[in-house]
Design a protein around this motif. Structure first.
Motif, PDB file in Angstrom:
ATOM      1  N   GLY A 109      94.577 -70.901 -23.878  1.00 29.71           N
ATOM      2  CA  GLY A 109      93.335 -71.111 -24.266  1.00 29.71           C
ATOM      3  C   GLY A 109      94.505 -71.432 -25.794  1.00 29.71           C
ATOM      4  N   ALA A 110      95.065 -71.534 -26.441  1.00 22.03           N
ATOM      5  CA  ALA A 110      96.068 -71.227 -27.316  1.00 22.03           C
ATOM      6  C   ALA A 110      97.004 -72.413 -27.498  1.00 22.03           C
ATOM      7  CB  ALA A 110      96.685 -70.544 -28.177  1.00 22.03           C
ATOM      8  N   THR A 111      97.169 -72.674 -25.850  1.00 25.65           N
ATOM      9  CA  THR A 111      97.995 -73.683 -25.965  1.00 25.65           C
ATOM     10  C   THR A 111      97.371 -74.884 -25.293  1.00 25.65           C
ATOM     11  OG1 THR A 111      98.844 -71.732 -24.629  1.00 25.65           O
ATOM     12  CG2 THR A 111     100.037 -74.283 -24.293  1.00 25.65           C
ATOM     13  N   ALA A 112      96.072 -75.024 -24.780  1.00 24.73           N
ATOM     14  CA  ALA A 112      95.369 -75.920 -25.212  1.00 24.73           C
ATOM     15  C   ALA A 112      95.135 -76.691 -25.956  1.00 24.73           C
ATOM     16  CB  ALA A 112      94.171 -75.619 -24.003  1.00 24.73           C
ATOM     17  N   LEU A 113      94.866 -75.814 -26.685  1.00 22.29           N
ATOM     18  CA  LEU A 113      94.356 -76.453 -28.020  1.00 22.29           C
ATOM     19  C   LEU A 113      95.537 -76.357 -29.238  1.00 22.29           C
ATOM     20  CD1 LEU A 113      90.937 -73.591 -28.367  1.00 22.29           C
ATOM     21  CD2 LEU A 113      91.059 -76.432 -28.104  1.00 22.29           C
TER      22      LEU A 113
ATOM     23  N   GLY B  42     103.310 -76.072 -30.471  1.00 25.03           N
ATOM     24  CA  GLY B  42     103.271 -76.400 -28.538  1.00 25.03           C
ATOM     25  C   GLY B  42     105.052 -75.879 -28.707  1.00 25.03           C
ATOM     26  N   LEU B  43     105.948 -76.351 -29.280  1.00 25.53           N
ATOM     27  CA  LEU B  43     106.790 -76.060 -29.015  1.00 25.53           C
ATOM     28  C   LEU B  43     107.142 -74.342 -29.078  1.00 25.53           C
ATOM     29  CD1 LEU B  43     109.121 -78.223 -30.832  1.00 25.53           C
ATOM     30  CD2 LEU B  43     108.945 -77.526 -28.152  1.00 25.53           C
ATOM     31  N   TYR B  44     106.367 -73.655 -30.011  1.00 23.37           N
ATOM     32  CA  TYR B  44     106.219 -72.034 -30.270  1.00 23.37           C
ATOM     33  C   TYR B  44     105.835 -71.640 -29.344  1.00 23.37           C
ATOM     34  CZ  TYR B  44     104.327 -68.309 -32.408  1.00 23.37           C
ATOM     35  OH  TYR B  44     103.642 -66.839 -31.940  1.00 23.37           O
ATOM     36  N   LEU B  45     104.777 -72.219 -28.671  1.00 27.76           N
ATOM     37  CA  LEU B  45     104.155 -71.208 -27.607  1.00 27.76           C
ATOM     38  C   LEU B  45     105.422 -71.652 -26.093  1.00 27.76           C
ATOM     39  CD1 LEU B  45     100.476 -72.196 -28.593  1.00 27.76           C
ATOM     40  CD2 LEU B  45     101.743 -70.193 -28.291  1.00 27.76           C
ATOM     41  N   LEU B  46     106.026 -73.123 -25.952  1.00 28.41           N
ATOM     42  CA  LEU B  46     106.132 -72.780 -25.102  1.00 28.41           C
ATOM     43  C   LEU B  46     107.334 -71.491 -25.557  1.00 28.41           C
ATOM     44  CD1 LEU B  46     106.656 -74.505 -22.684  1.00 28.41           C
ATOM     45  CD2 LEU B  46     108.653 -76.546 -23.970  1.00 28.41           C
TER      46      LEU B  46
ATOM     47  N   PHE C 263     103.176 -82.760 -22.792  1.00 25.25           N
ATOM     48  CA  PHE C 263     103.946 -82.424 -21.842  1.00 25.25           C
ATOM     49  C   PHE C 263     104.579 -80.906 -22.365  1.00 25.25           C
ATOM     50  CE2 PHE C 263     108.517 -81.418 -21.090  1.00 25.25           C
ATOM     51  CZ  PHE C 263     108.609 -82.436 -19.444  1.00 25.25           C
ATOM     52  N   ILE C 264     104.420 -81.012 -23.357  1.00 25.99           N
ATOM     53  CA  ILE C 264     104.625 -79.252 -24.025  1.00 25.99           C
ATOM     54  C   ILE C 264     103.640 -78.504 -23.622  1.00 25.99           C
ATOM     55  CG2 ILE C 264     104.841 -77.943 -25.595  1.00 25.99           C
ATOM     56  CD1 ILE C 264     106.325 -79.792 -27.408  1.00 25.99           C
ATOM     57  N   ARG C 265     102.628 -78.538 -23.237  1.00 20.29           N
ATOM     58  CA  ARG C 265     101.189 -78.152 -23.126  1.00 20.29           C
ATOM     59  C   ARG C 265     100.832 -77.971 -21.677  1.00 20.29           C
ATOM     60  NH1 ARG C 265      96.320 -80.982 -25.682  1.00 20.29           N
ATOM     61  NH2 ARG C 265      96.300 -80.565 -27.884  1.00 20.29           N
ATOM     62  N   PHE C 266     101.710 -79.011 -21.151  1.00 19.68           N
ATOM     63  CA  PHE C 266     102.004 -78.923 -19.369  1.00 19.68           C
ATOM     64  C   PHE C 266     102.957 -77.488 -18.959  1.00 19.68           C
ATOM     65  CE2 PHE C 266     103.475 -80.214 -15.157  1.00 19.68           C
ATOM     66  CZ  PHE C 266     102.142 -80.285 -14.703  1.00 19.68           C
ATOM     67  N   ALA C 267     103.835 -77.880 -19.480  1.00 15.63           N
ATOM     68  CA  ALA C 267     105.229 -76.983 -19.120  1.00 15.63           C
ATOM     69  C   ALA C 267     104.488 -75.027 -19.736  1.00 15.63           C
ATOM     70  CB  ALA C 267     106.336 -77.101 -19.889  1.00 15.63           C
ATOM     71  N   ALA C 268     104.781 -75.310 -20.853  1.00 16.17           N
ATOM     72  CA  ALA C 268     103.897 -73.813 -21.247  1.00 16.17           C
ATOM     73  C   ALA C 268     102.846 -73.114 -20.304  1.00 16.17           C
ATOM     74  CB  ALA C 268     103.559 -74.034 -22.865  1.00 16.17           C
TER      75      ALA C 268
ATOM     76  N   PHE D 149      98.060 -61.871 -31.516  1.00 15.84           N
ATOM     77  CA  PHE D 149      98.516 -61.925 -33.194  1.00 15.84           C
ATOM     78  C   PHE D 149      99.367 -62.399 -33.012  1.00 15.84           C
ATOM     79  CE2 PHE D 149     102.268 -61.589 -36.087  1.00 15.84           C
ATOM     80  CZ  PHE D 149     101.563 -62.193 -37.561  1.00 15.84           C
ATOM     81  N   LEU D 150     100.514 -63.397 -31.999  1.00 17.65           N
ATOM     82  CA  LEU D 150     101.113 -64.057 -31.422  1.00 17.65           C
ATOM     83  C   LEU D 150     100.749 -65.585 -31.296  1.00 17.65           C
ATOM     84  CD1 LEU D 150     104.378 -62.586 -30.309  1.00 17.65           C
ATOM     85  CD2 LEU D 150     104.594 -63.421 -32.103  1.00 17.65           C
ATOM     86  N   GLY D 151      99.649 -65.319 -30.484  1.00 19.20           N
ATOM     87  CA  GLY D 151      98.413 -66.578 -30.190  1.00 19.20           C
ATOM     88  C   GLY D 151      98.062 -67.367 -31.770  1.00 19.20           C
ATOM     89  N   LEU D 152      97.204 -66.303 -32.676  1.00 23.71           N
ATOM     90  CA  LEU D 152      97.280 -67.489 -33.491  1.00 23.71           C
ATOM     91  C   LEU D 152      98.270 -67.730 -34.485  1.00 23.71           C
ATOM     92  CD1 LEU D 152      94.319 -63.675 -35.123  1.00 23.71           C
ATOM     93  CD2 LEU D 152      93.894 -66.256 -33.719  1.00 23.71           C
ATOM     94  N   LEU D 153      99.081 -67.040 -34.330  1.00 20.68           N
ATOM     95  CA  LEU D 153     100.609 -67.713 -34.847  1.00 20.68           C
ATOM     96  C   LEU D 153     100.378 -69.453 -34.632  1.00 20.68           C
ATOM     97  CD1 LEU D 153     103.420 -65.503 -35.824  1.00 20.68           C
ATOM     98  CD2 LEU D 153     101.880 -66.241 -37.726  1.00 20.68           C
ATOM     99  N   ALA D 154     100.271 -69.471 -33.264  1.00 21.01           N
ATOM    100  CA  ALA D 154      99.807 -71.078 -33.331  1.00 21.01           C
ATOM    101  C   ALA D 154      99.411 -72.113 -34.329  1.00 21.01           C
ATOM    102  CB  ALA D 154      99.961 -71.345 -31.656  1.00 21.01           C
ATOM    103  N   PHE D 155      98.413 -71.113 -34.859  1.00 21.47           N
ATOM    104  CA  PHE D 155      97.050 -72.005 -35.593  1.00 21.47           C
ATOM    105  C   PHE D 155      97.077 -71.773 -37.299  1.00 21.47           C
ATOM    106  CE2 PHE D 155      95.775 -71.379 -31.299  1.00 21.47           C
ATOM    107  CZ  PHE D 155      94.631 -72.702 -31.023  1.00 21.47           C
ATOM    108  N   LEU D 156      98.565 -71.576 -37.445  1.00 18.46           N
ATOM    109  CA  LEU D 156      99.304 -71.289 -39.092  1.00 18.46           C
ATOM    110  C   LEU D 156      98.770 -73.297 -39.008  1.00 18.46           C
ATOM    111  CD1 LEU D 156     101.891 -69.334 -39.428  1.00 18.46           C
ATOM    112  CD2 LEU D 156      99.363 -68.578 -40.079  1.00 18.46           C
ATOM    113  N   PRO D 157      98.319 -73.446 -40.763  1.00 22.82           N
ATOM    114  CA  PRO D 157      98.638 -75.011 -41.168  1.00 22.82           C
ATOM    115  C   PRO D 157     100.110 -75.694 -41.276  1.00 22.82           C
ATOM    116  CG  PRO D 157      97.105 -73.703 -43.015  1.00 22.82           C
ATOM    117  CD  PRO D 157      97.649 -72.516 -41.431  1.00 22.82           C
ATOM    118  N   SER D 158     101.136 -74.518 -40.725  1.00 24.57           N
ATOM    119  CA  SER D 158     102.033 -75.102 -41.723  1.00 24.57           C
ATOM    120  C   SER D 158     103.333 -75.326 -40.881  1.00 24.57           C
ATOM    121  CB  SER D 158     102.373 -74.010 -42.139  1.00 24.57           C
ATOM    122  OG  SER D 158     102.430 -72.882 -41.585  1.00 24.57           O
ATOM    123  N   TRP D 159     102.554 -75.380 -39.657  1.00 25.50           N
ATOM    124  CA  TRP D 159     103.320 -76.368 -38.482  1.00 25.50           C
ATOM    125  C   TRP D 159     103.398 -77.959 -37.988  1.00 25.50           C
ATOM    126  CZ3 TRP D 159     106.283 -73.140 -35.590  1.00 25.50           C
ATOM    127  CH2 TRP D 159     105.591 -71.403 -35.025  1.00 25.50           C
ATOM    128  N   PRO D 160     104.294 -78.267 -38.896  1.00 24.46           N
ATOM    129  CA  PRO D 160     104.836 -79.702 -38.912  1.00 24.46           C
ATOM    130  C   PRO D 160     104.072 -80.316 -37.600  1.00 24.46           C
ATOM    131  CG  PRO D 160     107.191 -78.749 -39.075  1.00 24.46           C
ATOM    132  CD  PRO D 160     105.674 -77.890 -38.766  1.00 24.46           C
TER     133      PRO D 160
END
Lengths: 181, 281
Positions: free
Chosen positions: B39-43, B50-54, B125-130, B269-280
């Motif tokens: 879910g985190a990857t899809a969103l 996305g790269l972080y989740l990959l 592309f990244i979502r798909f691979a992950a 926790f690791l999944g939630l990290l993807a939603f930090l607003p600081s990812w550029p």
């Protein structure tokens, strides 16, 4: 008791038809070449329609859900690696197909089953493309073009496959002109 | 005749035996963790998230001892489609990537590459691979039995609401069980009908009605045999006194260990990290 739990028959029909959907997808048997951008019409959603017509909306929804999960897990195209696109719209195939069948049953079984196949296929095409647009993968116009060029052959193919199966099954069931396949 | 060996094409339910920490994890934890990470990857909102989740999914593959080549094999057939999609995005800029704040990077005839379109293409592309990696991770380290038990436990709350949660998990397990059987049946049917002169491959692309009709000698018996199997099985279940499965116990009970709990919390926790607003980007 019927209301709360599914009968053994509903459970096994749902399982077996879901397995058919998975096999049609995995073996590519469920893809029929058509002249559209995607290159093929799928009949993987047909088990959901057949399940809905034979055993009711719950069975149709379950089969649609398993078809959705499978197409999410085994997606060869990136758009379907999105659970909102792959799973959610598929739940409604069986639901709408069942009501299309139930409301038109008095017009004769052939009409009702044909309509169920048409509505079920339309549900699949429209809702999947709709969520694709909502998720921002394609814009509305492209999706509409894909929907029309892709949707029409898919409807025809779905009717051609669904109708004989349902009719044949019911004839076997009622014992009129029993066929041994 | 190799093209008719359908059983080999069914890759779902393939399990890589192993003894990695991920193999030993409680299936309930694996399913929840997978659903959450998928879910985190899809969103995932940005390319870097996305790269972080990959990278996270690659790390998990490493822990599970799954070879990278094995996981990558799912990516190959999708490449042409990815390219086509990228082209489509370039020609018809989707509304999501057409905001007033987009900056054009490159323009050539009808093609317009803005930073928003580039971001969308990269993100897809990244979502798909992950997601491919996460899916292989789940299916390769979990047996179908464990999967069934896991879904049964997770769907149990539905029973309280009056929904058929137990039945749903039973349907799932039965589907897994029937897929090879039906694949074998399809194989036998295709061979039998070809021997009788059926023409599955006849007709061009425009004659799709003819092609669909040509499939009938296969699809009708396939569905009817499947439905007959269902009837027989329902009869067998009733003959053995099946009356809803609630309150049934299992030969092997699932144990939720402390390690499972810790790993579940870490995954969330690791999944939630993807939603930090600081990812550029």
């Amino acid at each position: 008791m019927e209301s709360k739990t599914l009968s053994a028959r509903k459970i096994t029909v749902a399982a077996v038809l879901s397995a058919v959907a998975v096999v049609l997808g995995a073996t590519r048997l469920g893809f029929i070449p058509v002249p559209t951008p995607a290159g093929h019409a799928t009949i993987m959603h047909v088990p959901a329609i057949i399940g809905a017509v034979l055993e009711g909306p719950v069975v149709g929804v379950i089969i649609g859900g398993i078809f959705g999960i499978y197409s999410f897990l085994d997606a060869g195209t990136p758009i379907f690696k999105d659970p909102l696109v792959a799973i959610l719209p598929r739940l409604f195939i069986g639901l709408f197909a069942y009501y299309a069948y139930a409301w038109t049953k008095r017009w004769g079984i052939v009409t009702a089953v044909t309509l169920a196949a048409i509505i079920g296929t339309l549900t699949n095409t429209v809702l999947v493309l709709g969520t694709i647009v909502l998720r921002g993968y394609l814009d509305g116009k492209t999706a509409l073009a894909v929907g029309i060029t892709h949707g029409l052959p898919e409807i025809v193919v779905a009717v051609v496959i669904t109708l004989p199966v349902v009719l044949a099954w019911w004839r076997v069931d009622t014992g009129r002109g029993k066929s041994d396949l | 005749m190799g093209q008719f060996e359908f059983l080999r094409q069914v890759t779902i339910g393939i399990y890589l035996p192993g003894d990695s920490p991920l193999h030993r994890l409680d299936p309930r934890v694996k399913l929840v963790g997978f659903a959450f990470l998928a879910g985190a990857t899809a969103l995932a909102p940005t390319v870097t998230a996305g790269l972080y989740l990959l990278l996270l999914s690659l790390l998990l593959l490493r822990i599970a001892n799954v070879s990278l080549g094995f996981a990558l094999s799912g990516l190959k057939p999708a490449l042409p489609f990815l390219l086509m999609l990228a082209l489509l995005e370039l020609v018809f800029t989707p509304p999501m990537a057409a905001g007033p704040r987009c900056v054009a990077i490159w323009r050539w005839g009808p093609f317009l590459l803005s930073d928003c379109v580039l971001r969308l293409i990269l993100l897809i592309f990244i979502r798909f691979a992950a997601l491919i990696f996460l899916t292989s991770l789940l299916t390769l380290t979990t047996t179908t039995t464990e999967m069934g038990r896991g879904t049964e436990a997770l769907l149990a709350p539905l029973n309280r609401l009056g929904l058929p949660g137990y039945e749903l998990s039973l349907v799932l397990s039965l589907t897994f069980r029937f897929v090879p059987t039906i694949a074998l049946e399809a194989e036998r049917l295709v061979k039998a009908q070809l021997a009788r002169g059926a023409d599955f491959g006849e007709g061009g692309r425009w004659q799709f009605v003819r092609r669909a009709r040509g499939m009938l000698p296969l699809t009708v018996p396939l569905f009817l045999l499947a439905l007959q199997r269902a009837e027989t099985m329902a009869l067998a279940m009733e003959a053995r006194g099946y009356a809803g499965g609630q309150g049934r116990t299992h030969y092997r009970a699932l144990h939720f260990r402390r390690l499972d709990a810790v790993l579940l919390i870490v995954t969330l926790f690791l999944g939630l990290l993807a939603f930090l607003p600081s990812w550029p980007f």
